[in-house]
Design a protein around this motif. Structure first.
Motif, PDB file in Angstrom:
ATOM      1  N   ALA A  41     -15.480  -6.746  -4.114  1.00 38.67           N
ATOM      2  CA  ALA A  41     -14.544  -7.107  -3.039  1.00 38.67           C
ATOM      3  C   ALA A  41     -15.375  -7.417  -1.795  1.00 38.67           C
ATOM      4  CB  ALA A  41     -13.590  -5.949  -2.770  1.00 38.67           C
ATOM      5  N   LYS A  43     -14.580  -8.541   1.279  1.00 39.91           N
ATOM      6  CA  LYS A  43     -13.943  -8.732   2.584  1.00 39.91           C
ATOM      7  C   LYS A  43     -14.738  -8.170   3.760  1.00 39.91           C
ATOM      8  CE  LYS A  43     -10.672  -4.822   2.506  1.00 39.91           C
ATOM      9  NZ  LYS A  43     -10.405  -4.559   1.068  1.00 39.91           N
ATOM     10  N   TYR A  44     -15.629  -7.210   3.503  1.00 42.21           N
ATOM     11  CA  TYR A  44     -16.430  -6.666   4.609  1.00 42.21           C
ATOM     12  C   TYR A  44     -17.778  -7.388   4.732  1.00 42.21           C
ATOM     13  CZ  TYR A  44     -13.210  -2.796   3.649  1.00 42.21           C
ATOM     14  OH  TYR A  44     -12.107  -2.033   3.407  1.00 42.21           O
ATOM     15  N   ASN A  64      -9.434 -11.050  -0.138  1.00 43.07           N
ATOM     16  CA  ASN A  64      -8.000 -10.886   0.106  1.00 43.07           C
ATOM     17  C   ASN A  64      -7.465 -11.625   1.322  1.00 43.07           C
ATOM     18  OD1 ASN A  64      -9.321  -9.071   1.643  1.00 43.07           O
ATOM     19  ND2 ASN A  64      -8.049  -7.322   1.127  1.00 43.07           N
ATOM     20  N   PHE A  87      -6.969 -10.965  -4.288  1.00 40.85           N
ATOM     21  CA  PHE A  87      -6.107  -9.782  -4.409  1.00 40.85           C
ATOM     22  C   PHE A  87      -5.455  -9.341  -3.111  1.00 40.85           C
ATOM     23  CE2 PHE A  87     -10.522  -8.209  -5.720  1.00 40.85           C
ATOM     24  CZ  PHE A  87     -10.973  -7.929  -4.445  1.00 40.85           C
ATOM     25  N   ILE A 168      -2.909  -0.420  -6.087  1.00 37.90           N
ATOM     26  CA  ILE A 168      -3.793   0.234  -5.121  1.00 37.90           C
ATOM     27  C   ILE A 168      -3.303   1.677  -5.068  1.00 37.90           C
ATOM     28  CG2 ILE A 168      -4.531   0.321  -2.708  1.00 37.90           C
ATOM     29  CD1 ILE A 168      -3.790  -2.700  -2.543  1.00 37.90           C
ATOM     30  N   MET A 209     -10.932   1.497  -6.863  1.00 34.25           N
ATOM     31  CA  MET A 209     -11.701   0.972  -5.748  1.00 34.25           C
ATOM     32  C   MET A 209     -12.902   1.911  -5.553  1.00 34.25           C
ATOM     33  SD  MET A 209      -8.263  -0.283  -3.661  1.00 34.25           S
ATOM     34  CE  MET A 209      -8.871   0.048  -2.067  1.00 34.25           C
ATOM     35  N   SER A 210     -13.664   1.708  -4.474  1.00 32.24           N
ATOM     36  CA  SER A 210     -14.916   2.480  -4.345  1.00 32.24           C
ATOM     37  C   SER A 210     -14.708   3.983  -4.483  1.00 32.24           C
ATOM     38  CB  SER A 210     -15.571   2.177  -3.000  1.00 32.24           C
ATOM     39  OG  SER A 210     -15.978   0.837  -2.961  1.00 32.24           O
ATOM     40  N   ARG A 225     -12.214  -3.026  -8.570  1.00 34.47           N
ATOM     41  CA  ARG A 225     -12.468  -3.855  -7.386  1.00 34.47           C
ATOM     42  C   ARG A 225     -13.222  -3.015  -6.361  1.00 34.47           C
ATOM     43  NH1 ARG A 225      -6.939  -3.386  -8.156  1.00 34.47           N
ATOM     44  NH2 ARG A 225      -6.913  -2.358  -6.135  1.00 34.47           N
ATOM     45  N   LEU A 226     -14.518  -3.297  -6.217  1.00 32.67           N
ATOM     46  CA  LEU A 226     -15.347  -2.440  -5.369  1.00 32.67           C
ATOM     47  C   LEU A 226     -15.909  -3.195  -4.170  1.00 32.67           C
ATOM     48  CD1 LEU A 226     -17.443  -0.482  -8.042  1.00 32.67           C
ATOM     49  CD2 LEU A 226     -15.111  -0.068  -7.263  1.00 32.67           C
ATOM     50  N   GLY A 227     -15.674  -2.659  -2.981  1.00 35.33           N
ATOM     51  CA  GLY A 227     -16.216  -3.247  -1.762  1.00 35.33           C
ATOM     52  C   GLY A 227     -17.222  -2.345  -1.100  1.00 35.33           C
ATOM     53  N   ARG A 228     -16.744  -1.184  -0.635  1.00 31.01           N
ATOM     54  CA  ARG A 228     -17.586  -0.324   0.217  1.00 31.01           C
ATOM     55  C   ARG A 228     -18.838   0.197  -0.458  1.00 31.01           C
ATOM     56  NH1 ARG A 228     -13.603   3.872   1.777  1.00 31.01           N
ATOM     57  NH2 ARG A 228     -12.467   2.933   0.048  1.00 31.01           N
TER      58      ARG A 228
END
Ligand SMILES: *Cc1c(COP(=O)(O)O)cnc(C)c1O
Length: 231
Positions: A41, A43-44, A64, A87, A168, A209-210, A225-228
């Motif tokens: 993910a 977004k950041y 997203n 997403f 989520i 997620m994370s 879905r991993l971002g952080r």
């Protein structure tokens, strides 16, 4: 971060090493779950950071927001093996901007969106129906009691393929609540599979997620879905 070219180059090399280490850690914790697809993910992250993920071997990226998706999609076009996931909440008027560029949509949650997608898609799209599993007002997704009728109604739109469900999980430190949420998703997935609809095989679950992906894969997630973890 320094501003001379050499300092910037050193920063970039360090950044690449960091991403590889983070990825290695995630892959280790997914041992035994080879059927799970890791979606980063982004977004950041800016374009350069996202590029370093791709160079480290990540081939599934997710955004997203449509504007951020388009920026990265254009900038990373040279990587033809990258699959794009969307997403976030997708407004119907934004569908035209993303529709034939994404490979997966995780946030299908209303009829008007299905209509718009079906109208603009050039070929069928793999979609997850988002479920508002914890009935939180501020979250998108179909309420649990409307899920089955909603999925049945999607048979009218031949360009939509329901490959799975997405959620989520509630943000809480109570692991039991999170675990119960994932279990409930797995039951819903089986309910949809029991319908034996050609357009809704529902073989996948997009959850985790994370902070909770290890629990998610334990309960049947096939897309996380991993971002952080990559910051
Ligand atoms: C940001 C985001 C993620 C990733 O969350 P992290 O906590 O950063 O891992 C996953 N799914 C959706 C829908 C998101 O918006």
């Amino acid at each position: 971060m320094g501003s001379s070219p050499i300092e910037r180059a050193i920063f970039k090399v360090g950044e690449k090493v960091k991403v590889r280490e983070q990825l290695e850690k995630v892959r280790k914790s997914l041992e035994g779950y080879e059927n799970v697809t890791l979606v980063a993910a982004t977004k950041y992250m800016d374009v350069d950071h996202t590029r370093s993920l791709v160079e480290a071997g990540i081939t599934h990226l997710g955004e997203n927001r449509t504007d951020m998706f388009l920026e990265k999609y254009e900038a990373l076009k040279e990587y033809s093996n990258v699959k794009w996931h969307f997403f976030g909440t997708l407004q119907s008027r934004k569908v035209r901007d993303v529709v034939n560029k994404i490979d997966y949509l995780h946030s299908l949650d209303r009829t008007s969106l299905a209509v718009e997608l079906n109208k603009r898609l050039e070929k069928p799209l793999d979609c997850f129906v988002q479920v508002n599993i914890s009935a939180e007002d501020n979250k998108g997704g179909v309420p649990v009691h409307k899920l089955i009728p909603f999925i049945k109604s999607l048979g009218q739109y031949p360009k939509i393929r329901v490959i799975g469900l997405m959620c989520i999980a509630p943000f809480t430190f109570d692991q039991q609540v999170v675990e119960d949420t994932f279990k409930k998703m797995r039951e819903l997935q089986l309910d949809v599979q029991d319908l034996e609809l050609d357009f809704a095989p529902c073989t996948e679950l997009s959850m985790g997620m994370s902070n909770d992906y290890k629990l998610a894969v334990k309960h049947g997630a096939t897309y996380i879905r991993l971002g952080r973890v990559f910051l």
